[in-house]
Design a protein around this motif. Sequence first.
Motif, PDB file in Angstrom:
ATOM      1  N   TYR A 296      48.517   6.517   4.558  1.00  0.00           N
ATOM      2  CA  TYR A 296      48.839   5.925   5.848  1.00  0.00           C
ATOM      3  C   TYR A 296      48.087   4.611   6.017  1.00  0.00           C
ATOM      4  CZ  TYR A 296      50.874  10.445   6.718  1.00  0.00           C
ATOM      5  OH  TYR A 296      51.643  11.579   6.622  1.00  0.00           O
ATOM      6  N   LEU A 297      48.783   3.611   6.506  1.00  0.00           N
ATOM      7  CA  LEU A 297      48.231   2.276   6.677  1.00  0.00           C
ATOM      8  C   LEU A 297      48.177   1.915   8.155  1.00  0.00           C
ATOM      9  CD1 LEU A 297      50.447   0.476   3.997  1.00  0.00           C
ATOM     10  CD2 LEU A 297      48.182   1.465   3.653  1.00  0.00           C
ATOM     11  N   ASP A 298      47.131   1.194   8.541  1.00  0.00           N
ATOM     12  CA  ASP A 298      47.091   0.656   9.898  1.00  0.00           C
ATOM     13  C   ASP A 298      47.809  -0.693   9.893  1.00  0.00           C
ATOM     14  OD1 ASP A 298      45.295  -1.010   8.640  1.00  0.00           O
ATOM     15  OD2 ASP A 298      43.585  -0.469   9.889  1.00  0.00           O
ATOM     16  N   LEU A 299      47.819  -1.375  11.001  1.00  0.00           N
ATOM     17  CA  LEU A 299      48.555  -2.639  11.109  1.00  0.00           C
ATOM     18  C   LEU A 299      48.058  -3.682  10.107  1.00  0.00           C
ATOM     19  CD1 LEU A 299      48.886  -2.975  14.975  1.00  0.00           C
ATOM     20  CD2 LEU A 299      50.709  -2.527  13.346  1.00  0.00           C
ATOM     21  N   ASP A 300      46.747  -3.812   9.960  1.00  0.00           N
ATOM     22  CA  ASP A 300      46.204  -4.821   9.044  1.00  0.00           C
ATOM     23  C   ASP A 300      46.541  -4.502   7.591  1.00  0.00           C
ATOM     24  OD1 ASP A 300      45.093  -6.331  11.104  1.00  0.00           O
ATOM     25  OD2 ASP A 300      43.234  -5.166  11.074  1.00  0.00           O
ATOM     26  N   ALA A 301      46.425  -3.233   7.207  1.00  0.00           N
ATOM     27  CA  ALA A 301      46.742  -2.841   5.837  1.00  0.00           C
ATOM     28  C   ALA A 301      48.241  -3.001   5.560  1.00  0.00           C
ATOM     29  CB  ALA A 301      46.291  -1.415   5.576  1.00  0.00           C
ATOM     30  N   ALA A 302      49.073  -2.715   6.551  1.00  0.00           N
ATOM     31  CA  ALA A 302      50.522  -2.900   6.389  1.00  0.00           C
ATOM     32  C   ALA A 302      50.851  -4.378   6.211  1.00  0.00           C
ATOM     33  CB  ALA A 302      51.261  -2.329   7.595  1.00  0.00           C
ATOM     34  N   ARG A 303      50.192  -5.231   6.983  1.00  0.00           N
ATOM     35  CA  ARG A 303      50.408  -6.673   6.848  1.00  0.00           C
ATOM     36  C   ARG A 303      49.972  -7.147   5.466  1.00  0.00           C
ATOM     37  NH1 ARG A 303      47.130  -9.185  10.806  1.00  0.00           N
ATOM     38  NH2 ARG A 303      45.612  -9.407   9.168  1.00  0.00           N
ATOM     39  N   ASP A 304      48.862  -6.633   4.959  1.00  0.00           N
ATOM     40  CA  ASP A 304      48.389  -7.000   3.621  1.00  0.00           C
ATOM     41  C   ASP A 304      49.365  -6.544   2.545  1.00  0.00           C
ATOM     42  OD1 ASP A 304      46.153  -8.113   4.807  1.00  0.00           O
ATOM     43  OD2 ASP A 304      44.859  -6.377   4.372  1.00  0.00           O
ATOM     44  N   LEU A 305      49.899  -5.334   2.675  1.00  0.00           N
ATOM     45  CA  LEU A 305      50.865  -4.824   1.703  1.00  0.00           C
ATOM     46  C   LEU A 305      52.120  -5.686   1.699  1.00  0.00           C
ATOM     47  CD1 LEU A 305      51.857  -2.684  -0.322  1.00  0.00           C
ATOM     48  CD2 LEU A 305      52.692  -1.387   1.640  1.00  0.00           C
ATOM     49  N   LEU A 306      52.605  -6.057   2.880  1.00  0.00           N
ATOM     50  CA  LEU A 306      53.793  -6.907   2.953  1.00  0.00           C
ATOM     51  C   LEU A 306      53.522  -8.283   2.343  1.00  0.00           C
ATOM     52  CD1 LEU A 306      55.127  -5.962   6.478  1.00  0.00           C
ATOM     53  CD2 LEU A 306      56.129  -5.374   4.268  1.00  0.00           C
ATOM     54  N   ALA A 307      52.324  -8.806   2.527  1.00  0.00           N
ATOM     55  CA  ALA A 307      51.972 -10.098   1.933  1.00  0.00           C
ATOM     56  C   ALA A 307      51.991  -9.993   0.410  1.00  0.00           C
ATOM     57  CB  ALA A 307      50.609 -10.556   2.421  1.00  0.00           C
ATOM     58  N   GLU A 308      51.522  -8.870  -0.148  1.00  0.00           N
ATOM     59  CA  GLU A 308      51.580  -8.660  -1.594  1.00  0.00           C
ATOM     60  C   GLU A 308      53.015  -8.602  -2.087  1.00  0.00           C
ATOM     61  OE1 GLU A 308      49.430  -5.143  -2.621  1.00  0.00           O
ATOM     62  OE2 GLU A 308      47.562  -5.872  -1.732  1.00  0.00           O
ATOM     63  N   MET A 309      53.925  -8.118  -1.236  1.00  0.00           N
ATOM     64  CA  MET A 309      55.341  -8.027  -1.597  1.00  0.00           C
ATOM     65  C   MET A 309      56.059  -9.361  -1.404  1.00  0.00           C
ATOM     66  SD  MET A 309      56.210  -4.334   0.150  1.00  0.00           S
ATOM     67  CE  MET A 309      57.971  -4.606   0.084  1.00  0.00           C
ATOM     68  N   GLY A 310      55.363 -10.367  -0.880  1.00  0.00           N
ATOM     69  CA  GLY A 310      55.980 -11.667  -0.676  1.00  0.00           C
ATOM     70  C   GLY A 310      56.527 -11.869   0.720  1.00  0.00           C
ATOM     71  N   VAL A 311      56.099 -11.039   1.669  1.00  0.00           N
ATOM     72  CA  VAL A 311      56.541 -11.150   3.056  1.00  0.00           C
ATOM     73  C   VAL A 311      55.303 -11.413   3.917  1.00  0.00           C
ATOM     74  CG1 VAL A 311      57.789 -10.024   4.941  1.00  0.00           C
ATOM     75  CG2 VAL A 311      58.342  -9.454   2.579  1.00  0.00           C
ATOM     76  N   PRO A 312      54.855 -12.663   3.955  1.00  0.00           N
ATOM     77  CA  PRO A 312      53.649 -12.949   4.739  1.00  0.00           C
ATOM     78  C   PRO A 312      53.955 -12.958   6.239  1.00  0.00           C
ATOM     79  CG  PRO A 312      54.498 -14.961   3.786  1.00  0.00           C
ATOM     80  CD  PRO A 312      55.357 -13.841   3.271  1.00  0.00           C
ATOM     81  N   LEU A 313      53.275 -12.114   6.979  1.00  0.00           N
ATOM     82  CA  LEU A 313      53.433 -12.048   8.424  1.00  0.00           C
ATOM     83  C   LEU A 313      52.083 -12.322   9.070  1.00  0.00           C
ATOM     84  CD1 LEU A 313      55.487  -8.738   8.786  1.00  0.00           C
ATOM     85  CD2 LEU A 313      56.363 -11.070   8.785  1.00  0.00           C
ATOM     86  N   ASN A 314      52.114 -12.954  10.227  1.00  0.00           N
ATOM     87  CA  ASN A 314      50.851 -13.123  10.946  1.00  0.00           C
ATOM     88  C   ASN A 314      50.624 -11.891  11.830  1.00  0.00           C
ATOM     89  OD1 ASN A 314      52.256 -13.525  13.414  1.00  0.00           O
ATOM     90  ND2 ASN A 314      52.429 -15.721  12.995  1.00  0.00           N
ATOM     91  N   ASP A 315      49.482 -11.852  12.475  1.00  0.00           N
ATOM     92  CA  ASP A 315      49.108 -10.688  13.269  1.00  0.00           C
ATOM     93  C   ASP A 315      50.118 -10.409  14.377  1.00  0.00           C
ATOM     94  OD1 ASP A 315      47.204  -8.602  13.824  1.00  0.00           O
ATOM     95  OD2 ASP A 315      46.652  -9.746  15.630  1.00  0.00           O
ATOM     96  N   ARG A 316      50.587 -11.454  15.023  1.00  0.00           N
ATOM     97  CA  ARG A 316      51.549 -11.280  16.125  1.00  0.00           C
ATOM     98  C   ARG A 316      52.871 -10.700  15.621  1.00  0.00           C
ATOM     99  NH1 ARG A 316      55.378 -14.615  19.133  1.00  0.00           N
ATOM    100  NH2 ARG A 316      55.340 -13.948  21.287  1.00  0.00           N
TER     101      ARG A 316
END
Length: 77
Positions: A6-26
Amino acid sequence: MQRPTYLDLDAARDLLAEMGVPLNDRQIRRAAEKDAYGNRKLPFFVDPIDGRLKIERSALIRTYYKAQMEAEQHLRL
């Protein structure tokens, strides 16, 4: 059988960035918010123990791959 991760918001954002989907916190927070009908854009849920939003790692990956497959199927040549 593999145990869920299970991932929190920050870990989910990091995983998506690794997949090539960079999202900001908002952006990641908006994807986790419920809309007027009570649905979320991504399958986040509230952890019953600590009350934070969580998402299962494979569910997040599967959601993005499913969206990609649907986009490819609807591609007009």
